[in-house]
Design an enzyme around this catalytic site. Structure first.
Site, PDB file in Angstrom:
ATOM      1  N   HIS A   1      -1.089 -21.298  -0.290  1.00  0.00           N
ATOM      2  CA  HIS A   1      -0.362 -20.209   0.231  1.00  0.00           C
ATOM      3  C   HIS A   1       0.917 -20.007  -1.107  1.00  0.00           C
ATOM      4  O   HIS A   1       1.226 -18.664  -0.906  1.00  0.00           O
ATOM      5  CB  HIS A   1       0.584 -20.910   1.208  1.00  0.00           C
ATOM      6  CG  HIS A   1       0.000 -20.917   2.591  1.00  0.00           C
ATOM      7  ND1 HIS A   1      -1.008 -21.826   2.660  1.00  0.00           N
ATOM      8  CD2 HIS A   1       0.148 -20.336   3.646  1.00  0.00           C
ATOM      9  CE1 HIS A   1      -1.319 -21.452   4.112  1.00  0.00           C
ATOM     10  NE2 HIS A   1      -0.910 -20.469   4.752  1.00  0.00           N
TER      11      HIS A   1
ATOM     12  N   TYR B   1       0.855  -1.286   0.086  1.00  0.00           N
ATOM     13  CA  TYR B   1      -0.019  -0.125   0.055  1.00  0.00           C
ATOM     14  C   TYR B   1       0.999   1.336   0.019  1.00  0.00           C
ATOM     15  O   TYR B   1       2.049   1.025   0.299  1.00  0.00           O
ATOM     16  CB  TYR B   1      -0.965  -0.065   1.175  1.00  0.00           C
ATOM     17  CG  TYR B   1      -0.238   0.284   2.557  1.00  0.00           C
ATOM     18  CD1 TYR B   1       0.568  -0.655   3.202  1.00  0.00           C
ATOM     19  CD2 TYR B   1      -0.702   1.565   3.155  1.00  0.00           C
ATOM     20  CE1 TYR B   1       0.765  -0.315   4.265  1.00  0.00           C
ATOM     21  CE2 TYR B   1       0.154   1.950   4.306  1.00  0.00           C
ATOM     22  CZ  TYR B   1       1.027   1.064   5.113  1.00  0.00           C
ATOM     23  OH  TYR B   1       1.277   1.306   6.281  1.00  0.00           O
TER      24      TYR B   1
ATOM     25  N   ARG C   1      -7.782 -20.460  -2.251  1.00  0.00           N
ATOM     26  CA  ARG C   1      -6.683 -20.400  -1.143  1.00  0.00           C
ATOM     27  C   ARG C   1      -5.738 -21.417  -1.419  1.00  0.00           C
ATOM     28  O   ARG C   1      -5.897 -22.465  -1.280  1.00  0.00           O
ATOM     29  CB  ARG C   1      -7.562 -20.423   0.037  1.00  0.00           C
ATOM     30  CG  ARG C   1      -6.366 -20.103   1.163  1.00  0.00           C
ATOM     31  CD  ARG C   1      -7.156 -20.052   2.616  1.00  0.00           C
ATOM     32  NE  ARG C   1      -6.225 -19.692   3.719  1.00  0.00           N
ATOM     33  CZ  ARG C   1      -5.342 -20.451   4.212  1.00  0.00           C
ATOM     34  NH1 ARG C   1      -5.484 -21.770   4.042  1.00  0.00           N
ATOM     35  NH2 ARG C   1      -4.568 -19.730   5.157  1.00  0.00           N
TER      36      ARG C   1
ATOM     37  N   LYS D   1       6.694  -1.981   1.790  1.00  0.00           N
ATOM     38  CA  LYS D   1       5.415  -1.372   2.562  1.00  0.00           C
ATOM     39  C   LYS D   1       4.141  -2.114   2.504  1.00  0.00           C
ATOM     40  O   LYS D   1       3.337  -1.990   1.457  1.00  0.00           O
ATOM     41  CB  LYS D   1       5.069   0.117   1.974  1.00  0.00           C
ATOM     42  CG  LYS D   1       4.282   0.918   2.764  1.00  0.00           C
ATOM     43  CD  LYS D   1       4.191   2.438   2.398  1.00  0.00           C
ATOM     44  CE  LYS D   1       3.192   3.099   3.256  1.00  0.00           C
ATOM     45  NZ  LYS D   1       3.286   3.286   4.731  1.00  0.00           N
TER      46      LYS D   1
ATOM     47  N   ARG E   1       8.263   3.995  -4.556  1.00  0.00           N
ATOM     48  CA  ARG E   1       8.315   3.181  -3.517  1.00  0.00           C
ATOM     49  C   ARG E   1       7.382   2.042  -3.738  1.00  0.00           C
ATOM     50  O   ARG E   1       7.644   0.808  -3.474  1.00  0.00           O
ATOM     51  CB  ARG E   1       8.017   4.049  -2.263  1.00  0.00           C
ATOM     52  CG  ARG E   1       8.129   3.094  -1.072  1.00  0.00           C
ATOM     53  CD  ARG E   1       8.259   3.768   0.485  1.00  0.00           C
ATOM     54  NE  ARG E   1       6.764   4.580   0.654  1.00  0.00           N
ATOM     55  CZ  ARG E   1       6.621   5.080   1.388  1.00  0.00           C
ATOM     56  NH1 ARG E   1       7.541   5.504   2.604  1.00  0.00           N
ATOM     57  NH2 ARG E   1       5.263   5.452   1.640  1.00  0.00           N
TER      58      ARG E   1
ATOM     59  N   GLU F   1      11.634   2.545  14.367  1.00  0.00           N
ATOM     60  CA  GLU F   1      10.653   3.678  13.803  1.00  0.00           C
ATOM     61  C   GLU F   1       9.254   3.416  14.459  1.00  0.00           C
ATOM     62  O   GLU F   1       9.349   2.791  15.526  1.00  0.00           O
ATOM     63  CB  GLU F   1      10.541   3.230  12.281  1.00  0.00           C
ATOM     64  CG  GLU F   1       9.859   1.887  12.062  1.00  0.00           C
ATOM     65  CD  GLU F   1       9.592   1.775  10.528  1.00  0.00           C
ATOM     66  OE1 GLU F   1       9.350   2.844   9.819  1.00  0.00           O
ATOM     67  OE2 GLU F   1       9.575   0.663  10.238  1.00  0.00           O
TER      68      GLU F   1
ATOM     69  N   LEU G   1      10.796   1.464   7.072  1.00  0.00           N
ATOM     70  CA  LEU G   1      10.413   1.994   5.870  1.00  0.00           C
ATOM     71  C   LEU G   1      11.206   3.254   5.766  1.00  0.00           C
ATOM     72  O   LEU G   1      11.086   4.017   6.624  1.00  0.00           O
ATOM     73  CB  LEU G   1       8.813   2.248   6.164  1.00  0.00           C
ATOM     74  CG  LEU G   1       8.265   2.489   4.987  1.00  0.00           C
ATOM     75  CD1 LEU G   1       8.187   1.261   4.008  1.00  0.00           C
ATOM     76  CD2 LEU G   1       6.768   3.320   5.169  1.00  0.00           C
TER      77      LEU G   1
HETATM   78  N1  PDD Z   1       2.678   5.291   7.389  1.00  0.00           N
HETATM   79  N2  PDD Z   1       7.190   3.888   9.117  1.00  0.00           N
HETATM   80  C1  PDD Z   1       5.975   3.234   8.939  1.00  0.00           C
HETATM   81  C2  PDD Z   1       5.721   1.807   9.542  1.00  0.00           C
HETATM   82  C3  PDD Z   1       4.880   3.754   8.269  1.00  0.00           C
HETATM   83  O1  PDD Z   1       3.830   3.104   8.202  1.00  0.00           O
HETATM   84  C4  PDD Z   1       5.025   4.981   7.632  1.00  0.00           C
HETATM   85  C5  PDD Z   1       3.744   5.530   7.042  1.00  0.00           C
HETATM   86  C6  PDD Z   1       6.226   5.650   7.581  1.00  0.00           C
HETATM   87  C7  PDD Z   1       6.341   6.963   7.236  1.00  0.00           C
HETATM   88  O2  PDD Z   1       6.334   6.981   5.819  1.00  0.00           O
HETATM   89  P1  PDD Z   1       5.973   8.105   4.749  1.00  0.00           P
HETATM   90  O3  PDD Z   1       6.657   9.602   5.234  1.00  0.00           O
HETATM   91  O4  PDD Z   1       6.262   7.689   3.567  1.00  0.00           O
HETATM   92  O5  PDD Z   1       4.501   8.439   5.067  1.00  0.00           O
HETATM   93  C8  PDD Z   1       7.309   5.104   8.248  1.00  0.00           C
HETATM   94  C9  PDD Z   1       1.489   5.512   6.873  1.00  0.00           C
HETATM   95  C10 PDD Z   1       1.056   7.151   6.551  1.00  0.00           C
HETATM   96  C11 PDD Z   1       0.092   4.966   7.146  1.00  0.00           C
HETATM   97  O6  PDD Z   1       0.247   3.663   7.440  1.00  0.00           O
HETATM   98  O7  PDD Z   1      -0.978   5.255   7.318  1.00  0.00           O
END
Ligand code: PDD
Length: 268
Positions: free
Chosen positions: A85, A16, A83, A132, A35, A165, A190
């Protein structure tokens, strides 16, 4: 309609993106799409449409939902198949969902003026959080733990004692010497788009940046702390695990970086 055998629904088998929408315009669309393509490539999910077509769908989504200030959410899964895996048969079409909604920017500004509290939690995620993916159970549990303790975000701490993070944001501190510190974008975080742009802002302001891991203890003793994400932009952190950071109010560096951010971001 969502197929009950959608791979995202059954296996979290998808990726996403979340982009900020400001004044009806997409912020850093190019970097978010780069990304997205990287995440898809890492998981070997094909792109379901051309990037040019996707750009049109994103704009149409913003227009039809009358979003002026908010976020656009985009999700691609490996598609719908019986389904199993292993990967579905070749030719299975990936599923794509795009949605957009307004968010209360004024509320975010008020939160930024007050600063937010964060807690720390053990980082129990898999080793590829640089992708992501929509597989976010540890992040969901961490955010809920934060809420139950009166905080807005949880910072993950790994086995070495380093902050990686946040559950949905990147983590930063400003040292007593005025250096801005954030973890290098390795496989343990991320690589936030907001983080990438903010590095440009930091350089433009003549601030010193150190990309290195920091511990929770270092954060407790920092002059400032803040987090970054597409929806929060730069959000000052004034408490970590109930310890006040600096004088317990949003710091001048975080506040200045927040104010400058959108002059350095790409608008489209
Ligand atoms: N989240 N780290 C994680 C685990 C995240 O889920 C996100 C973003 C970031 C920051 O990434 P960016 O600056 O590209 O938004 C770092 C989004 C906003 C969300 O899950 O809603």
């Amino acid at each position: 309609m969502v197929g009950i055998e959608d791979r995202g629904y059954q296996f979290s088998d998808g990726v996403y993106e979340v982009c900020e929408v400001r004044g009806g315009r997409l912020i850093d669309e190019r970097r978010h799409l780069l990304r997205l393509v990287r995440s898809l490539d890492e998981l070997r999910i094909p792109m379901p449409m051309s990037q040019a077509a996707l750009a049109i769908v994103m704009r149409e989504c913003i227009r039809r939902n009358r979003v002026s200030n908010g976020i656009l959410y985009l999700q691609i899964t490996r598609g719908v198949a019986r389904r199993d895996h292993g990967f579905p048969p070749p030719g299975t079409r990936p599923s794509i969902v795009v949605s957009a909604r307004n968010i209360d920017f004024a509320g975010n500004e008020r939160a930024a003026a007050d600063g937010i509290a964060v807690i720390t939690v053990p980082d129990n995620r898999w080793a590829r959080v640089d992708i992501k993916s929509i597989s976010l159970l540890p992040n969901v549990l961490a955010k809920q733990a934060a809420r139950e303790q009166g905080a807005k975000e949880a910072w993950f701490v790994n086995g070495d004692g380093h902050v990686t993070e946040g559950s949905s944001s990147n983590a930063w501190i400003v040292t007593k010497a005025g250096k801005v510190v954030t973890r290098p974008a390795d496989n343990a975080i991320l690589r936030g788009i907001t983080r990438t742009v903010l590095i440009d802002v930091i350089r433009a302001q003549g601030l010193e940046l150190e990309e290195r891991p920091f511990t929770a203890a270092e954060a407790y003793g920092a002059r400032e702390a803040f987090l970054t994400s597409a929806s929060q932009v730069v959000m000052p952190v004034v408490r970590v695990d109930d310890r006040p950071i600096g004088n317990g109010a949003p710091g001048s560096v975080a506040t200045a970086l927040r104010a400058e951010f959108h002059r350095h971001a790409e608008w489209s």
